[in-house]
Scaffold this motif. Structure first.
Motif, PDB file in Angstrom:
ATOM      1  N   MET A   1      26.634  42.626  47.702  1.00 40.27           N
ATOM      2  CA  MET A   1      27.757  42.588  46.776  1.00 40.27           C
ATOM      3  C   MET A   1      29.088  42.709  47.511  1.00 40.27           C
ATOM      4  O   MET A   1      30.107  42.909  46.884  1.00 40.27           O
ATOM      5  CB  MET A   1      27.635  43.692  45.730  1.00 40.27           C
ATOM      6  CG  MET A   1      26.441  43.514  44.855  1.00 40.27           C
ATOM      7  SD  MET A   1      26.572  43.803  43.098  1.00 40.27           S
ATOM      8  CE  MET A   1      28.142  43.326  42.542  1.00 40.27           C
ATOM      9  N   THR A   2      29.070  42.584  48.808  1.00 41.39           N
ATOM     10  CA  THR A   2      30.300  42.681  49.568  1.00 41.39           C
ATOM     11  C   THR A   2      31.314  41.673  49.060  1.00 41.39           C
ATOM     12  O   THR A   2      31.005  40.506  48.885  1.00 41.39           O
ATOM     13  CB  THR A   2      30.015  42.438  51.065  1.00 41.39           C
ATOM     14  OG1 THR A   2      29.026  43.371  51.490  1.00 41.39           O
ATOM     15  CG2 THR A   2      31.266  42.619  51.891  1.00 41.39           C
ATOM     16  N   GLY A   3      32.529  42.136  48.795  1.00 42.74           N
ATOM     17  CA  GLY A   3      33.585  41.257  48.330  1.00 42.74           C
ATOM     18  C   GLY A   3      33.626  41.057  46.823  1.00 42.74           C
ATOM     19  O   GLY A   3      34.581  40.511  46.305  1.00 42.74           O
ATOM     20  N   THR A   4      32.596  41.489  46.105  1.00 42.64           N
ATOM     21  CA  THR A   4      32.569  41.345  44.651  1.00 42.64           C
ATOM     22  C   THR A   4      33.221  42.569  44.016  1.00 42.64           C
ATOM     23  O   THR A   4      32.860  43.701  44.328  1.00 42.64           O
ATOM     24  CB  THR A   4      31.121  41.212  44.137  1.00 42.64           C
ATOM     25  OG1 THR A   4      30.539  40.051  44.714  1.00 42.64           O
ATOM     26  CG2 THR A   4      31.077  41.100  42.631  1.00 42.64           C
ATOM     27  N   LYS A   5      34.170  42.335  43.140  1.00 41.67           N
ATOM     28  CA  LYS A   5      34.821  43.436  42.423  1.00 41.67           C
ATOM     29  C   LYS A   5      33.825  44.000  41.420  1.00 41.67           C
ATOM     30  O   LYS A   5      33.297  43.263  40.589  1.00 41.67           O
ATOM     31  CB  LYS A   5      36.072  42.917  41.721  1.00 41.67           C
ATOM     32  CG  LYS A   5      36.850  43.993  41.008  1.00 41.67           C
ATOM     33  CD  LYS A   5      38.115  43.448  40.383  1.00 41.67           C
ATOM     34  CE  LYS A   5      38.803  44.550  39.613  1.00 41.67           C
ATOM     35  NZ  LYS A   5      39.990  44.093  38.922  1.00 41.67           N
ATOM     36  N   ILE A   6      33.563  45.300  41.492  1.00 46.64           N
ATOM     37  CA  ILE A   6      32.580  45.901  40.593  1.00 46.64           C
ATOM     38  C   ILE A   6      33.171  46.951  39.659  1.00 46.64           C
ATOM     39  O   ILE A   6      32.467  47.485  38.819  1.00 46.64           O
ATOM     40  CB  ILE A   6      31.374  46.488  41.368  1.00 46.64           C
ATOM     41  CG1 ILE A   6      31.819  47.556  42.367  1.00 46.64           C
ATOM     42  CG2 ILE A   6      30.602  45.367  42.065  1.00 46.64           C
ATOM     43  CD1 ILE A   6      30.652  48.304  43.007  1.00 46.64           C
ATOM     44  N   PHE A   7      34.466  47.230  39.797  1.00 43.36           N
ATOM     45  CA  PHE A   7      35.151  48.145  38.890  1.00 43.36           C
ATOM     46  C   PHE A   7      36.413  47.468  38.373  1.00 43.36           C
ATOM     47  O   PHE A   7      37.083  46.733  39.092  1.00 43.36           O
ATOM     48  CB  PHE A   7      35.564  49.450  39.588  1.00 43.36           C
ATOM     49  CG  PHE A   7      34.405  50.262  40.082  1.00 43.36           C
ATOM     50  CD1 PHE A   7      33.648  51.027  39.203  1.00 43.36           C
ATOM     51  CD2 PHE A   7      34.072  50.269  41.426  1.00 43.36           C
ATOM     52  CE1 PHE A   7      32.576  51.785  39.653  1.00 43.36           C
ATOM     53  CE2 PHE A   7      33.002  51.019  41.890  1.00 43.36           C
ATOM     54  CZ  PHE A   7      32.252  51.782  41.003  1.00 43.36           C
ATOM     55  N   SER A   8      36.747  47.752  37.120  1.00 47.63           N
ATOM     56  CA  SER A   8      38.003  47.280  36.542  1.00 47.63           C
ATOM     57  C   SER A   8      38.644  48.459  35.834  1.00 47.63           C
ATOM     58  O   SER A   8      37.982  49.173  35.091  1.00 47.63           O
ATOM     59  CB  SER A   8      37.736  46.148  35.542  1.00 47.63           C
ATOM     60  OG  SER A   8      38.926  45.733  34.933  1.00 47.63           O
ATOM     61  N   HIS A   9      39.935  48.658  36.066  1.00 47.62           N
ATOM     62  CA  HIS A   9      40.663  49.761  35.452  1.00 47.62           C
ATOM     63  C   HIS A   9      41.564  49.249  34.337  1.00 47.62           C
ATOM     64  O   HIS A   9      42.027  48.109  34.370  1.00 47.62           O
ATOM     65  CB  HIS A   9      41.484  50.503  36.512  1.00 47.62           C
ATOM     66  CG  HIS A   9      40.628  51.140  37.559  1.00 47.62           C
ATOM     67  ND1 HIS A   9      40.171  52.431  37.461  1.00 47.62           N
ATOM     68  CD2 HIS A   9      40.115  50.647  38.712  1.00 47.62           C
ATOM     69  CE1 HIS A   9      39.421  52.717  38.505  1.00 47.62           C
ATOM     70  NE2 HIS A   9      39.372  51.650  39.285  1.00 47.62           N
ATOM     71  N   ALA A  10      41.834  50.093  33.364  1.00 45.39           N
ATOM     72  CA  ALA A  10      42.670  49.724  32.216  1.00 45.39           C
ATOM     73  C   ALA A  10      43.978  49.106  32.684  1.00 45.39           C
ATOM     74  O   ALA A  10      44.628  49.616  33.589  1.00 45.39           O
ATOM     75  CB  ALA A  10      42.938  50.954  31.348  1.00 45.39           C
ATOM     76  N   GLY A  11      44.335  47.992  32.078  1.00 42.86           N
ATOM     77  CA  GLY A  11      45.597  47.338  32.373  1.00 42.86           C
ATOM     78  C   GLY A  11      45.570  46.383  33.550  1.00 42.86           C
ATOM     79  O   GLY A  11      46.546  45.686  33.800  1.00 42.86           O
ATOM     80  N   GLU A  12      44.464  46.341  34.292  1.00 41.81           N
ATOM     81  CA  GLU A  12      44.377  45.414  35.418  1.00 41.81           C
ATOM     82  C   GLU A  12      44.162  43.989  34.929  1.00 41.81           C
ATOM     83  O   GLU A  12      43.567  43.766  33.880  1.00 41.81           O
ATOM     84  CB  GLU A  12      43.193  45.778  36.337  1.00 41.81           C
ATOM     85  CG  GLU A  12      43.434  46.960  37.221  1.00 41.81           C
ATOM     86  CD  GLU A  12      42.269  47.218  38.171  1.00 41.81           C
ATOM     87  OE1 GLU A  12      42.453  48.023  39.083  1.00 41.81           O
ATOM     88  OE2 GLU A  12      41.183  46.625  37.999  1.00 41.81           O
ATOM     89  N   GLY A  13      44.631  43.052  35.701  1.00 40.40           N
ATOM     90  CA  GLY A  13      44.412  41.644  35.393  1.00 40.40           C
ATOM     91  C   GLY A  13      45.526  41.068  34.551  1.00 40.40           C
ATOM     92  O   GLY A  13      46.065  41.719  33.667  1.00 40.40           O
ATOM     93  N   ALA A  14      45.861  39.826  34.856  1.00 39.00           N
ATOM     94  CA  ALA A  14      46.938  39.143  34.143  1.00 39.00           C
ATOM     95  C   ALA A  14      46.412  38.501  32.868  1.00 39.00           C
ATOM     96  O   ALA A  14      45.317  37.949  32.849  1.00 39.00           O
ATOM     97  CB  ALA A  14      47.545  38.077  35.051  1.00 39.00           C
ATOM     98  N   TRP A  15      47.212  38.581  31.807  1.00 38.87           N
ATOM     99  CA  TRP A  15      46.880  37.911  30.555  1.00 38.87           C
ATOM    100  C   TRP A  15      47.179  36.422  30.699  1.00 38.87           C
ATOM    101  O   TRP A  15      48.196  36.037  31.281  1.00 38.87           O
ATOM    102  CB  TRP A  15      47.687  38.477  29.394  1.00 38.87           C
ATOM    103  CG  TRP A  15      47.277  39.854  28.976  1.00 38.87           C
ATOM    104  CD1 TRP A  15      47.901  41.026  29.281  1.00 38.87           C
ATOM    105  CD2 TRP A  15      46.158  40.202  28.162  1.00 38.87           C
ATOM    106  NE1 TRP A  15      47.230  42.083  28.703  1.00 38.87           N
ATOM    107  CE2 TRP A  15      46.157  41.610  28.012  1.00 38.87           C
ATOM    108  CE3 TRP A  15      45.141  39.468  27.557  1.00 38.87           C
ATOM    109  CZ2 TRP A  15      45.195  42.283  27.279  1.00 38.87           C
ATOM    110  CZ3 TRP A  15      44.182  40.151  26.816  1.00 38.87           C
ATOM    111  CH2 TRP A  15      44.213  41.530  26.682  1.00 38.87           C
TER     112      TRP A  15
END
Length: 112
Positions: free
Chosen positions: A1-15
């Motif tokens: 899983m190297t390089g794969t994002k496995i956590f996401s935090h509130a507010g991350e990522g562009a709409w």
């Protein structure tokens, strides 16, 4: 899983605006699975459509009329639904709200 994002935090990522006037942001993705948050204003519609991906959705906030294969139900926050591959489905936001959808396999069309 190297390089794969496995956590996401509130507010991350562009709409990103959706073609039907709502917003989405990809939270996490692998080749096999994708999690996407959708935001709707009151009266917003996720137009009827189908795709080969299996979709599981969680109503994180708000109230939606959900139609799957011609059958409609009203779902409140905390409710969920699943859309088997290729069934026609869509939603209408009865109040402002958010859906968290998972797709398998991932939606390559959301990554462009």
């Amino acid at each position: 899983m190297t390089g794969t994002k496995i956590f996401s935090h509130a507010g991350e990522g562009a709409w990103t605006p959706t073609p039907d006037g709502n917003r989405r942001r990809v939270l996490l993705t692998t080749d096999e699975l994708m999690m996407v948050e959708f935001a709707f204003d009151k009266g917003g519609v996720g137009a009827l459509h189908s795709h080969p991906h299996v979709q599981a959705s969680y109503v994180a906030e708000g109230r939606f009329e959900v139609t799957i294969d011609g059958r409609s139900e009203i779902l409140d926050a905390g409710s969920s639904f699943i859309v088997p591959s290729n069934l026609v489905h869509g939603v209408k936001a009865l109040e402002a709200g958010r859906l968290v959808d998972s797709f398998t396999p991932h939606r390559a069309d959301f990554l462009g």
